[in-house]
Design an enzyme around this catalytic site. Structure first.
Site: not given
Lengths: 325, 347
Positions: B79, B148
């Protein structure tokens, strides 16, 4: 020093390399004096002792090639062609400065010479260079991107993510690690497991070489091969230059006594890149002295030019934040 | 470069011909906006994990078939470098859309986003520009648990140099994505994951506005200042309240930065009562900023003190009931409005 392929003969080239290294040395000495006198504020990180890396690598690049640098980046900027008066202007917070007085010593940018900025988060600019190389590849440009970082960056995860991207996409990029042995006070040998950054880069499929960073000729030869390999074969590479800073990390620590010994510093001073180059290139002292007085004068002039400009005006505060502002 | 894309992609539902005002999903609206932007501007590229396949929400599916792996670029799970790479590519003439599926994963890229994307233009005195769009999945998806399920829009709004949008409908998602891909500076495009499968009409047209907030339901009695998933939730509250004779005005912020303060002022001065809603915790959350601004802007016009609703100060649990209890609900908003209208100050 201008970038670009040297068509000069060997002696002229060697004199130019010497002049370029000396300009960095004199610039940083003058910057230090201005810091001591209070005219330059904040902090500055000098690369005195490491000039052969900047000059050796960048003199192997073409004008269209791009450079990313870090907090110890004066040498890279000067070698890439940023004007010393605009760099002093930046240190003195002049609107005339390379970054308009809004960046300072650690954030000098001059897109006109493809110096894509110096960055102060260790390892932070490395993936930016990967992105520029990706864009250059997609746009079918004939350019190579070089990103400099210190040994302090070699234990940052983003370096390895970036090496991997360069490898899988075969990007035209050369990663240059300036290993000066210390990340502020922490020795690289202590901080780094395994066989070091070249072995790590090899493991990612990059060409990787180590070079004597005190010899501008050695750096130049190694860099030229890697840069042209990146350009013509799409082979990303890493070059590790072994070097040493003759000064403290910034203005807050001494050159020796805290975390480095005087003996070690003295040993490296014998391998001052200016001395090494005079010997390797067989430059006579009269010529070198003449270059020195010219260079010193031009650096002093650059400082005076910069100082005559006004400080960055207050209406620049909210300029260039986002959108039309 | 680029890997062979599985034939599975080709078998996914082909919806490219489905233009017009027909109903579609929020995820499909984003996909069509990306498709149309890529057709219009060759410099637009996509960077992200499973982008070619369009996993997990379908917002990029089939695009690799049309635009090729040179422009729809699958990245490794990296990322930080992916974000940095997108920023670098933006600096050098491309217009990348970097996809971060979940806000929790954005944290790995936060250094690049905050230290580089948001600051390069300023630090370089305008020499460098970063026309990047970062897509981030925000909020809970439903029983995906704490890592999440995060609502970090307020953090992003706190960073000078980033534009932060939070479209709530298919139409706004489409138009705001098209708008975002024409800006010269970074835009963080927040997609509340509870909206991906929501349906609504979509006309694939040119963006009709800028960063203004919009009154999406006028009402005389109170204003709900909301964004993202808070918009359909407020509509539910408004429907219930309307049956009781209370008319709730819904102000969809659309953008958290820049924030449309005049729109907040206008609405409050009409209704005199306001509830600020955000799904991040009350402490340091975006509802605090909204409530402060509402208080300042409503001075002299407020009939009751400003009320705000935010998340409980806890990570999000796996259990669906616990997850539900974490966030404001249509019921809690309706209750807050009833209290306000009745002259009470507490929600």
């Amino acid at each position: 020093m201008t970038t670009g392929e040297a068509t000069l003969d060997a002696r002229a080239l060697n004199l130019e390399l010497y002049r370029s290294m000396l300009a960095i040395r004199r610039f940083e000495e003058a910057a230090y004096r201005a810091y001591e006198s209070g005219e330059v504020v904040g902090t500055i990180h000098a690369s005195i002792g490491q000039e052969a890396v900047a000059v050796g690598v960048i003199s192997s690049m073409r004008p269209q090639d791009l450079v990313f640098s870090h907090h110890r980046g004066h040498g890279h900027a000067l070698a890439k062609g940023v004007k010393p008066e605009q760099m002093f202007g930046e240190l003195l917070a002049r609107a005339y400065g390379a970054s308009g007085g809004k960046g300072g010593s650690m954030h000098i940018t001059d897109v006109s010479v493809r110096f894509m900025g110096s960055y102060a988060v260790v390892g932070g600019p490395i993936p930016l260079a990967v992105g520029v190389a990706l864009a250059a590849q997609r746009r079918r440009e004939d350019s190579v991107t070089v990103v400099f970082f210190g040994d302090g960056a070699i234990n940052q995860g983003v370096l390895y993510e970036s090496l991997n991207l360069a490898s899988i996409w075969r990007l035209p990029i050369v990663f240059v690690c300036e290993n000066n042995g210390f990340a502020i006070s922490v020795p690289t040998s202590y901080a780094t497991g395994g066989a070091g950054v070249t072995a790590r880069a090899s493991a990612f499929g990059l060409r990787a070489e180590q070079v004597d960073g005190q010899s501008v000729s050695a750096v130049r030869a190694a860099a030229a091969e890697l840069i042209e390999g990146a350009r013509s074969e799409g082979r990303p590479a890493l070059l590790e230059a072994l070097t040493y800073r003759f000064v403290g990390h910034s203005r807050g620590d001494p050159a020796h006594g805290l975390y480095r010994t005087k003996e070690e510093l003295d040993q490296w001073r014998e391998r001052d890149p200016l001395i090494v180059h005079r010997e390797e290139a067989g430059l006579d002292s009269d010529t070198c002295d003449a270059i020195d007085s010219e260079t010193t004068q031009s650096i002093d002039d650059a400082f005076d030019i910069a100082r005559a400009y006004p400080r960055v005006p207050q209406d620049m505060l909210m300029r260039d934040v986002w959108g039309d502002a | 470069m680029g890997r062979r894309v599985s034939d599975r992609t080709a078998k996914l539902e082909e919806t490219d011909g489905d233009a017009g005002a027909a109903e579609t999903t929020y995820a499909e609206a984003i996909r069509r906006a990306l498709r149309d932007a890529m057709a219009e501007d060759e410099s637009v590229i996509l960077l992200g994990q499973d982008t070619a396949l369009g996993f997990p929400f379908g917002a990029t599916r089939d695009l690799v078939e049309r635009f090729g792996a040179e422009r729809v670029i699958d990245t490794p799970i990296s990322e930080a470098a992916t974000m940095g790479c997108g920023i670098g590519a933006a600096v050098h003439g491309l217009r990348p859309v970097v996809e971060v599926d979940y806000a929790g994963f954005l944290l790995l890229a936060f250094d690049q986003l905050v230290n580089n994307a948001a600051k390069l233009r300023y630090m370089s005195n305008g020499q460098l520009r970063v026309p990047i769009v970062v897509r981030v999945g925000q909020g809970p998806l439903g029983a995906f648990a704490a890592q999440h399920s995060q609502s970090l829009q307020g953090w992003l709004a706190n960073v000078p140099g980033l534009c932060v949008c939070t479209p709530a409908t298919c139409q706004d998602a489409y138009e705001t994505m098209r708008w975002s891909l024409r800006q010269g500076d970074p835009v963080v495009f927040n997609e509340d994951m509870r909206l991906y499968r929501s349906r609504g009409p979509l006309v694939e047209r040119e963006p009709s506005g800028g960063t203004e907030a919009r009154v999406v339901r006028p009402g005389r009695d109170a204003t709900a200042i909301v964004f993202g998933y808070g918009v359909p939730r407020a509509h539910e509250s408004a429907a219930v309240l309307a049956a009781e004779g209370i008319e709730l005005e819904i102000l969809d912020l659309r953008f958290l930065s820049p924030l449309d303060v005049p729109a907040i002022r206008r609405s409050i001065r009409r209704t005199g009562r306001v509830v600020c809603v955000s799904d991040d915790p009350l402490l340091g959350g975006f509802s605090a900023t909204l409530a402060t601004i509402a208080t300042e802007q409503g001075a002299g016009f407020l009939e009751s003190p400003v009320v705000r609703l935010g998340a409980r100060h806890t990570p999000v649990a796996y259990d669906r009931e616990l997850e539900k209890l974490t966030y404001p609900s249509s019921e809690s908003l309706a209750t807050a409005v009833r209290h306000l209208v009745a002259g009470g100050a507490t929600a």
